[in-house]
Design an enzyme around this catalytic site. Sequence first.
Site, short mmCIF file in Angstrom:
data_model
loop_
_atom_site.label_atom_id
_atom_site.label_comp_id
_atom_site.label_asym_id
_atom_site.label_seq_id
_atom_site.Cartn_x
_atom_site.Cartn_y
_atom_site.Cartn_z
N ILE A 13 0.84 -1.20 0.00
CA ILE A 13 0.00 0.00 0.00
C ILE A 13 0.87 1.25 0.00
CG2 ILE A 13 -1.70 1.34 1.29
CD1 ILE A 13 -2.74 -1.33 2.44
N ASP A 34 10.06 3.32 6.73
CA ASP A 34 9.83 1.88 6.74
C ASP A 34 11.06 1.21 7.33
OD1 ASP A 34 8.73 -0.70 6.27
OD2 ASP A 34 7.71 0.05 4.49
N ILE A 116 -4.53 3.22 8.37
CA ILE A 116 -4.94 2.25 7.37
C ILE A 116 -4.73 0.82 7.89
CG2 ILE A 116 -4.41 1.30 5.08
CD1 ILE A 116 -3.75 4.14 4.18
N ASN A 118 -4.76 -2.63 9.32
CA ASN A 118 -5.87 -3.42 9.81
C ASN A 118 -5.50 -4.22 11.05
OD1 ASN A 118 -8.18 -2.98 8.17
ND2 ASN A 118 -7.11 -3.93 6.45
N ASP A 149 -14.28 1.31 1.62
CA ASP A 149 -15.66 0.82 1.61
C ASP A 149 -16.57 1.74 0.79
OD1 ASP A 149 -14.81 -1.18 3.38
OD2 ASP A 149 -15.15 0.13 5.10
N HIS A 177 -14.92 -1.12 9.72
CA HIS A 177 -14.16 -1.38 8.49
C HIS A 177 -13.77 -2.85 8.38
CE1 HIS A 177 -11.68 -0.63 5.03
NE2 HIS A 177 -10.54 -0.90 5.66
#
Length: 327
Positions: A13, A34, A116, A118, A149, A177
Amino acid sequence: MVKVVVCGAAGGIGQPLSLLLKQSDLVTDLSLYDVVNAAGVAADLSHINTKSTVRGHGRDDIDAALAGAHTVVIPAGVPRKPGMTRDDLFKINAGIVRDLAEGVARNCPSAFVLVISNPVNSTVPIVCEVLKKHGVFNPKKVFGISTLDVVRSSRFVSEVDPSIDPKNTRVTVIGGHSGVTIVPLLSQIHGQAFTKEQLDTLTHRIQYGGDEVVKAKDGAGSATLSMAYAGARFTNVILEATIGGKTGLIESTYVNLLADPESTSVFRTKTGLDYFAQDVEFGPEGISRIVPLPVISDYEQSLLNEAIPELMTNITKGASFITDSTI
């Protein structure tokens, strides 16, 4: 300077999200963090002829990556694999999100934080609890990006009825979500009257669209490109409202309901929920107001009744990860 940080910028992503954000004229400093490969992604994006400068930061450089940020977007974490639910991701991603939230609290406590990673229903409470522990929590500035969504809803309804323009039709999506917590309000699409069979098919596809992608990629990944698109769309709304001065911008997003306690007091009392996705209007401070829920259909009310206990479980799990921690 408007510094936007992408945490997890070298991931599936993070890379396309960073590419999309490099195109924004409202971003002057794009900071990519990262644990691996951030420098390479930054070098690649730095050749694009837009205004922002790009800098890559590795595992031991998180403080420099986050220092002075206006907005922090967090797609970091492991992707979903076949057979894995969003809840399964919790064991891995909860710690990653916690550590990033600690970095935000140290280095940019006034930043807008867009989650973002999850499972969003649980990771957003993790971020909020970390910020509370540091005394820097502002409910108007923390968001779970549930925009995918909305994007899926707009696309999927146009496939059922080609007269619907997916680009210019925004479907309000409430709840959370993941799975049954996703409640698309298809009754609010002006001039549309879907059959019960169409509603069942559309609702299930919207709720489990992520599974469709995971299966199609045959173990090679999850929804990365569509999620990056949705993440950039939401990030740009935040920038347009807080930096660009645009008013009347509304998106569905998963938030702490204390961002607008007056508008949500009855709902919070009735359901016991502290977090919920619904339409939010944005302003310079982030959340200007949480738009009251419209009158929903009996079909949608039944979906909401099913979503509430699952949401409560998800929220409690996320908050408890911090509040019950001895770290």
